[in-house]
Enzyme design. Sequence first.
Site, short mmCIF file in Angstrom:
data_model
loop_
_atom_site.label_atom_id
_atom_site.label_comp_id
_atom_site.label_asym_id
_atom_site.label_seq_id
_atom_site.Cartn_x
_atom_site.Cartn_y
_atom_site.Cartn_z
N CYS A 78 0.82 -1.21 0.00
CA CYS A 78 0.00 0.00 0.00
C CYS A 78 0.85 1.26 0.00
O CYS A 78 0.44 2.30 -0.51
CB CYS A 78 -0.91 0.03 1.23
N ASP B 227 -2.27 -4.04 7.71
CA ASP B 227 -3.38 -4.86 8.18
C ASP B 227 -3.40 -6.21 7.49
O ASP B 227 -3.57 -7.26 8.13
CB ASP B 227 -4.72 -4.17 7.90
N ASP C 258 -4.90 1.56 5.48
CA ASP C 258 -6.13 1.96 6.13
C ASP C 258 -5.98 3.02 7.22
O ASP C 258 -6.72 4.01 7.24
CB ASP C 258 -6.80 0.74 6.79
N LYS C 259 -5.08 2.82 8.17
CA LYS C 259 -5.07 3.67 9.35
C LYS C 259 -4.30 4.96 9.18
O LYS C 259 -4.54 5.93 9.89
CB LYS C 259 -4.48 2.90 10.56
N GLU D 124 -9.34 -6.57 13.37
CA GLU D 124 -10.31 -6.82 12.32
C GLU D 124 -10.50 -8.32 12.12
O GLU D 124 -9.54 -9.07 12.18
CB GLU D 124 -9.84 -6.20 11.00
N SER E 199 -12.67 -5.80 8.64
CA SER E 199 -11.99 -5.24 7.49
C SER E 199 -13.03 -4.73 6.51
O SER E 199 -14.16 -5.22 6.47
CB SER E 199 -11.13 -6.31 6.81
#
Length: 569
Positions: free
Chosen positions: A60, A92, A134-135, A456, A482
């Site tokens: 990512c 993740d 994501d975070k 998640e 998720s």
Amino acid sequence: MSSKKAKTDTSLHRNHSATLVDGPDRAASRAMLHAVGFNRGDFKKNQIGIASTWSQVTPCNIHIDKLALEAAKGVDAAGGKSLIFNTITISDGISMGTEGMKYSLVSREVIADSIETVVGCEMLDGLVAIGGCDKNMPACVMAMARLNRPSVFVYGGTIKPGCHDGKDVDIVSVFEAVGQHASGKIGDKTLADIEQCAIPGPGSCGGMYTANTMASAIEALGLSLPNSSAQAAVSDEKLMDSFDAGAAVLHLIKRGIRPSDILSREAFLNSIAVVIALGGSTNAVLHLIAMAHAANVKLTIDDFTKVGAKTPVLADLKPSGKYVMMELVKIGGLLPLMKMLLEANLINGDVMTVTGKTWKENLAKVKPYPKGQHVIRPLSDPIKKDGHLAILYGNLAPGGAVGKISGKEGSSFSGKARVFDSEEDAMRAITGGKIKAGDVIVIRMEGPQGGPGMREMLGPTSAVMGMGLGKSVALITDGRFSGGSHGFVVGHITPEAYAGGPLAIVKNGDRITIDSVKRSITLGIPAAEIKARLAKWKQPKPRYTRGVLAKYAKLVATASEGAVTDKGL
């Protein structure tokens, strides 16, 4: 605020860096900056931080160093002085299903704190923050909101899909293949083949999972340049987006436009509407509330119900739908959808954005999606007439819970509880064939405090889907899901089990009923029995007593409050 008002405010020009580098008494500061590449003329320029979340630990973010360099070029070309700095990121997808995943949500706070720390300490005048996984995206926004200095967020971009047997595959395909392998539907070779081809290069997970959801949410807030959320990670468009973001911060400084001028309650309601129209991740509830808290904007889980009552799901995107994010990129990205919502009065077009224009102005010349596309449905033919993010209450979740009900699972589910005190225990039962149709899988002690860190449950939900139980089994938890999770799932149950919530006293065989129409989640035993069980319950010892997870568990608010760590400060 109006564009006219924004033009009159020039008070932010070098407000911060001037204090750091101007005057004879600041010679030592200038001396150190000469060593990192400043010349004398640079000290009269706006200093703009480029917060890079580059890392080799996840696809990512593997390319974000290059985007940071482009953003720096944009700052310098527009007359500013760029300074690139790094912060952490975690993966993740890699840590999912392990003890390491407990650090995932914690990383949001660490990243926000670190960006705030660098920009605050170095007295930078503005900020470009680039996030991928994501975070780190909500973390960037939280830092921007706290600092309230002209800022632009850049999304690192979506991954291109892999291909297996002529079909698009992604990371969720791998998780579901694990369930198929466990049930004997596929063999070792097929599992290995899917594993090898699912992630073909840099970029965030390819469906409308949490990364693409949050990128879209942040663009809808007005903090990204138009269509930043819908570009391939490796593309000329993404390089230009990064360059333009650098220049845009200088424009914001000249106009006196700060995050507080953009992050209004109306902007957050716009963002919720876009998330719902896209069929986005349940994590958006948690993150938008946390971002609003950082911006001192009142937002609650009930706002998702209010917006969802009038906003349909229009995007046929994975995990519940057919298409990957790249298909949305190909047809024009987010802007035509936002114009549809604006014309239907489902979003407010008068809020300010980082372009220095309102959404109404940004969308004025946007053309509709091409005819014949099937990724985004028309308002007259939605996938679901109202929102898919169901905020549920009941004797099992008096403080609220979040369900992701696409409509394909039905509107209600009732079954007998199968209780597990960790994700690992539940996963062993699922892959071991011990879960049957009609079961409600209960995974507890995974909340913000109890985990700690609110893991998640992509592994369990994907295994359930892979084993063909997606329509006959429900899964509830005080943890999270998720964005790739689908099926009949309810998370964020508040109060969490570790804090003595009713989830703590559920026993195997208890009947649990989930009703998305009534928006309820109910434990089917008498109130007196619930009271008696709670009276006998004792809180377990904390799993961590030192370090970042222990600190997080001490400070964290409930899931319904965004799991922030500065709630009571």
